[in-house]
Motif scaffolding. Structure first.
Motif, PDB file in Angstrom:
ATOM      1  N   PHE A  71      -5.856  -8.233  -4.350  1.00 47.86           N
ATOM      2  CA  PHE A  71      -6.402  -6.935  -4.705  1.00 47.86           C
ATOM      3  C   PHE A  71      -6.971  -6.930  -6.130  1.00 47.86           C
ATOM      4  CE2 PHE A  71      -2.060  -6.612  -6.333  1.00 47.86           C
ATOM      5  CZ  PHE A  71      -2.232  -5.938  -7.538  1.00 47.86           C
ATOM      6  N   LYS A  72      -7.871  -5.996  -6.388  1.00 48.86           N
ATOM      7  CA  LYS A  72      -8.440  -5.861  -7.726  1.00 48.86           C
ATOM      8  C   LYS A  72      -7.354  -5.394  -8.686  1.00 48.86           C
ATOM      9  CE  LYS A  72     -13.129  -4.614  -6.259  1.00 48.86           C
ATOM     10  NZ  LYS A  72     -14.178  -3.562  -6.313  1.00 48.86           N
ATOM     11  N   ARG A  73      -7.169  -6.132  -9.787  1.00 53.12           N
ATOM     12  CA  ARG A  73      -6.111  -5.770 -10.722  1.00 53.12           C
ATOM     13  C   ARG A  73      -6.374  -4.423 -11.397  1.00 53.12           C
ATOM     14  NH1 ARG A  73      -4.416  -9.294  -7.935  1.00 53.12           N
ATOM     15  NH2 ARG A  73      -3.119 -11.038  -8.613  1.00 53.12           N
ATOM     16  N   SER A  74      -7.607  -3.975 -11.368  1.00 51.63           N
ATOM     17  CA  SER A  74      -7.916  -2.644 -11.903  1.00 51.63           C
ATOM     18  C   SER A  74      -7.289  -1.545 -11.042  1.00 51.63           C
ATOM     19  CB  SER A  74      -9.431  -2.435 -11.983  1.00 51.63           C
ATOM     20  OG  SER A  74     -10.028  -2.535 -10.697  1.00 51.63           O
ATOM     21  N   GLN A  75      -6.864  -1.907  -9.829  1.00 48.94           N
ATOM     22  CA  GLN A  75      -6.252  -0.947  -8.918  1.00 48.94           C
ATOM     23  C   GLN A  75      -4.733  -1.063  -8.872  1.00 48.94           C
ATOM     24  OE1 GLN A  75      -8.503  -1.901  -5.248  1.00 48.94           O
ATOM     25  NE2 GLN A  75      -9.321   0.184  -5.378  1.00 48.94           N
ATOM     26  N   VAL A  76      -4.148  -1.765  -9.823  1.00 37.59           N
ATOM     27  CA  VAL A  76      -2.705  -2.007  -9.747  1.00 37.59           C
ATOM     28  C   VAL A  76      -1.919  -0.704  -9.724  1.00 37.59           C
ATOM     29  CG1 VAL A  76      -2.393  -2.272 -12.254  1.00 37.59           C
ATOM     30  CG2 VAL A  76      -0.776  -3.354 -10.659  1.00 37.59           C
ATOM     31  N   GLN A  77      -2.332   0.312 -10.486  1.00 41.56           N
ATOM     32  CA  GLN A  77      -1.583   1.568 -10.470  1.00 41.56           C
ATOM     33  C   GLN A  77      -1.690   2.258  -9.119  1.00 41.56           C
ATOM     34  OE1 GLN A  77       0.571   2.799 -13.037  1.00 41.56           O
ATOM     35  NE2 GLN A  77       1.171   3.855 -11.153  1.00 41.56           N
ATOM     36  N   SER A  78      -2.826   2.122  -8.454  1.00 41.35           N
ATOM     37  CA  SER A  78      -2.973   2.701  -7.114  1.00 41.35           C
ATOM     38  C   SER A  78      -1.991   2.064  -6.139  1.00 41.35           C
ATOM     39  CB  SER A  78      -4.405   2.517  -6.612  1.00 41.35           C
ATOM     40  OG  SER A  78      -5.319   3.267  -7.375  1.00 41.35           O
ATOM     41  N   TYR A  79      -1.818   0.754  -6.227  1.00 44.73           N
ATOM     42  CA  TYR A  79      -0.859   0.071  -5.367  1.00 44.73           C
ATOM     43  C   TYR A  79       0.577   0.475  -5.714  1.00 44.73           C
ATOM     44  CZ  TYR A  79      -4.185  -2.912  -2.937  1.00 44.73           C
ATOM     45  OH  TYR A  79      -5.195  -3.358  -2.124  1.00 44.73           O
ATOM     46  N   LEU A  80       0.843   0.682  -7.003  1.00 45.45           N
ATOM     47  CA  LEU A  80       2.173   1.116  -7.407  1.00 45.45           C
ATOM     48  C   LEU A  80       2.455   2.539  -6.935  1.00 45.45           C
ATOM     49  CD1 LEU A  80       2.326  -0.325 -11.048  1.00 45.45           C
ATOM     50  CD2 LEU A  80       3.245  -1.323  -8.933  1.00 45.45           C
ATOM     51  N   ASN A  81       1.444   3.396  -6.958  1.00 46.39           N
ATOM     52  CA  ASN A  81       1.602   4.749  -6.419  1.00 46.39           C
ATOM     53  C   ASN A  81       1.914   4.699  -4.934  1.00 46.39           C
ATOM     54  OD1 ASN A  81       0.959   5.835  -8.930  1.00 46.39           O
ATOM     55  ND2 ASN A  81      -1.187   6.178  -8.411  1.00 46.39           N
ATOM     56  N   LEU A  82       1.216   3.827  -4.226  1.00 45.11           N
ATOM     57  CA  LEU A  82       1.436   3.671  -2.795  1.00 45.11           C
ATOM     58  C   LEU A  82       2.858   3.201  -2.517  1.00 45.11           C
ATOM     59  CD1 LEU A  82       0.525   3.503   0.155  1.00 45.11           C
ATOM     60  CD2 LEU A  82      -0.494   1.272  -0.352  1.00 45.11           C
ATOM     61  N   TYR A  83       3.321   2.218  -3.293  1.00 50.58           N
ATOM     62  CA  TYR A  83       4.671   1.725  -3.046  1.00 50.58           C
ATOM     63  C   TYR A  83       5.718   2.761  -3.438  1.00 50.58           C
ATOM     64  CZ  TYR A  83       8.558  -1.296  -2.223  1.00 50.58           C
ATOM     65  OH  TYR A  83       9.721  -1.812  -1.712  1.00 50.58           O
ATOM     66  N   SER A  84       5.460   3.500  -4.515  1.00 47.89           N
ATOM     67  CA  SER A  84       6.368   4.574  -4.901  1.00 47.89           C
ATOM     68  C   SER A  84       6.511   5.588  -3.767  1.00 47.89           C
ATOM     69  CB  SER A  84       5.854   5.274  -6.168  1.00 47.89           C
ATOM     70  OG  SER A  84       6.608   6.429  -6.453  1.00 47.89           O
ATOM     71  N   PHE A  85       5.396   5.883  -3.104  1.00 50.50           N
ATOM     72  CA  PHE A  85       5.420   6.830  -1.984  1.00 50.50           C
ATOM     73  C   PHE A  85       6.293   6.314  -0.847  1.00 50.50           C
ATOM     74  CE2 PHE A  85       3.582   8.237   2.099  1.00 50.50           C
ATOM     75  CZ  PHE A  85       3.736   9.612   1.961  1.00 50.50           C
ATOM     76  N   THR A  86       6.240   5.027  -0.577  1.00 52.53           N
ATOM     77  CA  THR A  86       7.032   4.459   0.511  1.00 52.53           C
ATOM     78  C   THR A  86       8.500   4.337   0.137  1.00 52.53           C
ATOM     79  OG1 THR A  86       6.788   2.119  -0.124  1.00 52.53           O
ATOM     80  CG2 THR A  86       5.025   3.099   1.198  1.00 52.53           C
ATOM     81  N   LEU A  87       8.776   4.212  -1.172  1.00 49.00           N
ATOM     82  CA  LEU A  87      10.131   3.936  -1.637  1.00 49.00           C
ATOM     83  C   LEU A  87      10.952   5.201  -1.856  1.00 49.00           C
ATOM     84  CD1 LEU A  87      11.990   1.576  -2.606  1.00 49.00           C
ATOM     85  CD2 LEU A  87      11.112   2.002  -4.908  1.00 49.00           C
ATOM     86  N   ASN A  88      10.310   6.275  -2.316  1.00 43.71           N
ATOM     87  CA  ASN A  88      11.017   7.488  -2.704  1.00 43.71           C
ATOM     88  C   ASN A  88      11.274   8.420  -1.527  1.00 43.71           C
ATOM     89  OD1 ASN A  88      11.366   7.048  -5.518  1.00 43.71           O
ATOM     90  ND2 ASN A  88       9.199   7.465  -5.828  1.00 43.71           N
ATOM     91  N   PRO A  89      12.232   9.343  -1.679  1.00 40.42           N
ATOM     92  CA  PRO A  89      12.485  10.329  -0.622  1.00 40.42           C
ATOM     93  C   PRO A  89      11.251  11.200  -0.401  1.00 40.42           C
ATOM     94  CG  PRO A  89      14.252  10.298  -2.266  1.00 40.42           C
ATOM     95  CD  PRO A  89      13.114   9.491  -2.819  1.00 40.42           C
ATOM     96  N   PRO A  90      11.163  11.874   0.759  1.00 44.37           N
ATOM     97  CA  PRO A  90      12.143  11.803   1.849  1.00 44.37           C
ATOM     98  C   PRO A  90      12.068  10.486   2.595  1.00 44.37           C
ATOM     99  CG  PRO A  90      10.258  13.099   2.525  1.00 44.37           C
ATOM    100  CD  PRO A  90      10.056  12.785   1.065  1.00 44.37           C
ATOM    101  N   VAL A  91      13.167  10.086   3.198  1.00 48.32           N
ATOM    102  CA  VAL A  91      13.200   8.824   3.945  1.00 48.32           C
ATOM    103  C   VAL A  91      12.331   8.977   5.192  1.00 48.32           C
ATOM    104  CG1 VAL A  91      14.639   7.187   5.195  1.00 48.32           C
ATOM    105  CG2 VAL A  91      15.506   8.270   3.104  1.00 48.32           C
ATOM    106  N   THR A  92      11.362   8.084   5.330  1.00 52.95           N
ATOM    107  CA  THR A  92      10.446   8.153   6.474  1.00 52.95           C
ATOM    108  C   THR A  92      10.261   6.763   7.064  1.00 52.95           C
ATOM    109  OG1 THR A  92       8.435   7.687   5.211  1.00 52.95           O
ATOM    110  CG2 THR A  92       9.185   9.972   5.258  1.00 52.95           C
ATOM    111  N   ASN A  93       9.420   6.702   8.071  1.00 56.09           N
ATOM    112  CA  ASN A  93       9.173   5.416   8.724  1.00 56.09           C
ATOM    113  C   ASN A  93       8.339   4.487   7.860  1.00 56.09           C
ATOM    114  OD1 ASN A  93       6.817   6.934   8.946  1.00 56.09           O
ATOM    115  ND2 ASN A  93       6.225   5.970  10.865  1.00 56.09           N
ATOM    116  N   TRP A  94       7.888   4.926   6.647  1.00 57.14           N
ATOM    117  CA  TRP A  94       7.113   4.022   5.777  1.00 57.14           C
ATOM    118  C   TRP A  94       7.979   2.840   5.329  1.00 57.14           C
ATOM    119  CZ3 TRP A  94       3.517   6.349   7.712  1.00 57.14           C
ATOM    120  CH2 TRP A  94       3.247   7.695   7.549  1.00 57.14           C
ATOM    121  N   ARG A  95       9.309   2.994   5.385  1.00 55.72           N
ATOM    122  CA  ARG A  95      10.183   1.916   4.911  1.00 55.72           C
ATOM    123  C   ARG A  95      10.376   0.816   5.943  1.00 55.72           C
ATOM    124  NH1 ARG A  95      15.055   4.197   1.124  1.00 55.72           N
ATOM    125  NH2 ARG A  95      13.949   5.896   0.125  1.00 55.72           N
ATOM    126  N   ARG A  96       9.901   1.007   7.139  1.00 55.48           N
ATOM    127  CA  ARG A  96      10.109   0.000   8.186  1.00 55.48           C
ATOM    128  C   ARG A  96       9.427  -1.307   7.829  1.00 55.48           C
ATOM    129  NH1 ARG A  96       8.985   3.724  13.550  1.00 55.48           N
ATOM    130  NH2 ARG A  96      10.744   5.132  13.263  1.00 55.48           N
TER     131      ARG A  96
END
Length: 206
Positions: free
Chosen positions: A181-206
């Motif tokens: 991925f483009k390193r200029s987008q690293v914060q976008s990827y971190l936002n995406l992972y934060s969404f999957t990691l944080n509550p509420p618990v959803t199927n994104w963690r599968r």
């Protein structure tokens, strides 16, 4: 195709593989990815970590073609501009994941990254580097700091920083799965992972 489905898909395959699996153009997959990135741009803004918080930094290398070398073509020291600094603060329920720039972070960088995410009077578990001094003082945090010497050789279960170290592991595992991925987008990827990691618990963690 729903945004929810796309979010789940992006955790597991690269853009190239996504294009191949769905028989569409690379540009189409890239466009699909930009949509959740825009939606999640401010996702972490209101996340507050509280009571007992673990904070530390980890580092992720820039792409090889973008690496800066010394005049003699050797690589700079480890914490150089070839490393993106990623700060993580977690209270075991929520995690804030911020790209703080390149190389070793300053007190100002750490303060600006996390000042709006800390509940005052929380206990901050961190290392004894000076990086967090301003944040601790200006957020009215209780400092619980450990030196690298104290932590050296400890098993994970005995390491006071294990909660944040484990989150580092998960974040980097996610980034390595999307290494092109483009390193200029690293914060976008971190936002995406934060969404999957944080509550509420959803199927994104599968």
């Amino acid at each position: 195709m729903s945004i929810g489905y796309r979010l789940n898909l992006f955790r597991n395959v690269s853009v190239n593989a996504d294009s191949w699996n769905n028989k569409n153009a690379f540009s189409t997959s890239r466009y699909w990815m930009e949509k959740p990135f825009l939606i999640l741009d401010s996702h972490q803004d209101k996340i507050i970590v509280k009571k007992k918080v673990w904070l530390d930094e980890t580092y992720y290398s820039v792409m090889v073609k973008d690496a800066v070398l010394n005049d003699d073509d050797t690589k700079p020291r480890v914490l150089s501009k070839n490393k993106t600094c990623i700060g993580v603060a977690t209270d075991k329920t929520n995690a804030v994941i911020i790209a703080k720039g390149y190389g070793k972070p300053s007190q100002k960088m750490s303060y600006e990254s996390f000042i709006n995410h800390m509940e005052p009077h929380s206990t901050l578990v961190h290392d004894k580097e000076s990086t967090h001094k301003k944040l601790v003082k200006d957020s009215d945090l209780v400092s619980d700091a450990y030196s690298s010497k104290e932590l050296k050789g400890l098993e994970e279960i005995d390491n006071p920083l294990d909660p944040v170290n484990h989150t580092h592991y998960l974040v980097k595992r996610f980034l390595y799965a999307h290494g092109g991925f483009k390193r200029s987008q690293v914060q976008s990827y971190l936002n995406l992972y934060s969404f999957t990691l944080n509550p509420p618990v959803t199927n994104w963690r599968r």
